[in-house]
Design a protein around this motif. Structure first.
Motif, mmCIF file in Angstrom:
data_model
loop_
_atom_site.group_PDB
_atom_site.id
_atom_site.type_symbol
_atom_site.label_atom_id
_atom_site.label_comp_id
_atom_site.label_asym_id
_atom_site.label_seq_id
_atom_site.Cartn_x
_atom_site.Cartn_y
_atom_site.Cartn_z
ATOM 1 N N GLU A 5 0.842 -1.193 0.000
ATOM 2 C CA GLU A 5 0.000 0.000 0.000
ATOM 3 C C GLU A 5 0.882 1.250 0.000
ATOM 4 O O GLU A 5 0.586 2.235 -0.671
ATOM 5 C CB GLU A 5 -0.907 0.036 1.240
ATOM 6 N N TRP A 6 1.954 1.172 0.763
ATOM 7 C CA TRP A 6 2.851 2.307 0.863
ATOM 8 C C TRP A 6 3.546 2.569 -0.470
ATOM 9 O O TRP A 6 3.794 3.708 -0.847
ATOM 10 C CB TRP A 6 3.867 2.092 1.982
ATOM 11 N N MET A 7 3.838 1.502 -1.217
ATOM 12 C CA MET A 7 4.445 1.656 -2.531
ATOM 13 C C MET A 7 3.515 2.435 -3.462
ATOM 14 O O MET A 7 3.969 3.262 -4.260
ATOM 15 C CB MET A 7 4.753 0.284 -3.133
ATOM 16 N N VAL A 8 2.216 2.187 -3.343
ATOM 17 C CA VAL A 8 1.253 2.916 -4.163
ATOM 18 C C VAL A 8 1.313 4.403 -3.826
ATOM 19 O O VAL A 8 1.361 5.261 -4.703
ATOM 20 C CB VAL A 8 -0.180 2.383 -3.948
ATOM 21 N N LEU B 175 3.831 6.077 -2.505
ATOM 22 C CA LEU B 175 5.106 6.680 -2.921
ATOM 23 C C LEU B 175 5.215 6.804 -4.435
ATOM 24 O O LEU B 175 5.815 7.739 -4.954
ATOM 25 C CB LEU B 175 6.270 5.839 -2.394
ATOM 26 N N GLY B 176 4.614 5.854 -5.150
ATOM 27 C CA GLY B 176 4.761 5.865 -6.600
ATOM 28 C C GLY B 176 3.762 6.751 -7.306
ATOM 29 O O GLY B 176 4.064 7.333 -8.343
ATOM 30 N N ARG B 177 2.571 6.888 -6.747
ATOM 31 C CA ARG B 177 1.494 7.496 -7.528
ATOM 32 C C ARG B 177 0.736 8.642 -6.890
ATOM 33 O O ARG B 177 -0.028 9.320 -7.570
ATOM 34 C CB ARG B 177 0.480 6.412 -7.922
ATOM 35 N N LYS B 178 0.870 8.839 -5.578
ATOM 36 C CA LYS B 178 0.013 9.862 -4.985
ATOM 37 C C LYS B 178 0.665 11.239 -4.988
ATOM 38 O O LYS B 178 1.883 11.365 -4.959
ATOM 39 C CB LYS B 178 -0.389 9.448 -3.561
ATOM 40 N N GLY C 210 8.206 10.401 1.419
ATOM 41 C CA GLY C 210 8.978 10.581 0.194
ATOM 42 C C GLY C 210 8.882 11.989 -0.365
ATOM 43 O O GLY C 210 8.732 12.176 -1.568
#
Lengths: 240, 240
Positions: free
Chosen positions: A145-148, A150-153, A200
DNA sequence: CGATCTGTTGACGGCAGTCAAGTCAAGTGG
DNA sequence: CCACTTGACTTGACTGCCGTCAACAGATCG
């Protein structure tokens, strides 16, 4: 019965790890044995718990406080990869070391087990290993969930997400005197730059987005690190 | 002996899961039983394996091909959170569902186990559960490394990191005719937009950064998705 | 050979990073 | 008690990386 063990069991009585964490998998007899190999260690805010790539001699559970797990790049850029609160676990079983760095974010007490003895216990109590597996799977899910995030929000969505997560983990509801309504108050625990490492981004942007959420009336500031959530649905919307 | 099982054991002979994945924890007798509950399923590129929040009836291991695990936000933004190749595992044990979406990126064959029977096997063979725990811990570590990439690395560093990871996982070294030197060739498997979802950027930026790495002489293009690594140290430097 | 999918490159703009100044709160020492 | 220091936080001005929009080039296939 040994005084130390009695005291140990006494502290387990109020321990979140006992009631919703790892130790929840144990009967009280098993817990007594488990407790006999444990000892409590205290850390000051900012104190190092283990270094990157260090082979830690301990596996531990967070008893009180907040622990940051971060990675630091060669040029000083830093990214937090885990934020642990009771009853989370800290440390890597089965001998691998990780390029991550653990540090106390607040005053912290860890319930520590010598690594090899903990691993023996895992073999002896299958329910304990089961529990560890389940916790690890859950952690993997949150990491994803955290990757989402960091990558997209966007910056605003990230800050809103953080407030949402903390609201679900650590709030105390208090009466709002003026409205007579109940509001969730939450404690950030972290400085602005630590939040930035988590999300991030830079700490200036964190500041601006916190201000923006206040101006939109989704949260209000009660203290430097203390906020109340005014409109949780709108906050959830803003978090994406 | 049953013909299906014979064929099954035959295919296990060349299976990466057998030799470096989950099944490596089993003796050949155990494997025979394990195999008897498995069946192989094939997927075409782009085919859905399971939906977000779907309770999957299967736990599986990747036998051939590449599987993407992604999350899609309400407005279409997409982030890949896992890229599975043999002998990785796919699926969630112990009944939780996840808001992730799994899809075949290439032609894929999965070795599938009915979820409840697989969970029974886990109880029966502690080494298998041990192995699953270790794989999950490793996955958590890679997820955390990925968080660092998504949170803190620049576009060029991200692309370089991807090439580095694929170089370590899937290369074949071939003689370079002109130099007589050996070079690592690697296959991206994914389209540019899929890479972008993986790296948390847009596909145009992926293109530009691949071109940039070529111009710097770190990689050379052999085909649309086929590259060779010219200078792995410089690439590693560029990856941060 | 056209249709379609995939990949490349260019022009432009905006979001968030950088640099910098200023505010606020909590010590500390005279 | 007040001047001073320090660390944490906030806000503003400017810049640049990367996203957006768009045109085009290759590849693949019926």
């Amino acid at each position: 019965m040994d005084a130390e063990v009695i005291q140990g069991l006494g502290r387990c009585g109020t321990c979140p790890v006992r009631h919703s964490g790892l130790c929840n998998a144990l009967t009280s007899d098993e817990l007594a044995r488990f407790k006999s190999i444990a000892n409590l260690r205290a850390f000051q805010p900012g104190e190092r718990i283990f270094l990157s790539d260090e082979r830690s001699e301990f596996f531990s559970a967070v008893f009180t406080g907040v622990v940051k797990v971060t990675k630091i790049l060669f040029d000083g850029r830093q990214q937090m990869v885990g934020l642990l609160m009771p009853p989370d676990c800290l440390g890597r079983v089965y001998g691998r070391t990780n390029p991550f760095f653990a540090e106390a974010a607040t005053q912290v007490e860890l319930c520590c087990f010598p690594r090899d003895r903990f691993e023996n216990m895992l073999e002896e109590f299958p329910d304990l290993k089961q529990r560890l597996l389940e916790q690890t799977l859950d952690e993997l899910d949150s990491a994803r969930e955290w990757m989402v995030l960091l990558g997209r929000k966007t910056a605003e969505e990230r800050v809103a997400s953080l407030f949402l997560i903390l609201a679900s983990r650590t709030t105390t509801t208090v009466k709002d005197q003026s409205l007579g309504a109940e509001r969730k108050t939450l404690e950030l625990h972290l400085r602005r730059d630590e939040i930035a490492d988590f999300l991030g981004m830079t700490y200036e942007t964190v500041c601006r987005q916190i201000t923006a959420l206040q101006k939109q009336g989704l949260i209000t500031k009660l203290g430097r690190r203390r906020f109340s959530v005014v409109d949780i649905d709108a906050l959830s919307q803003a978090a994406g």
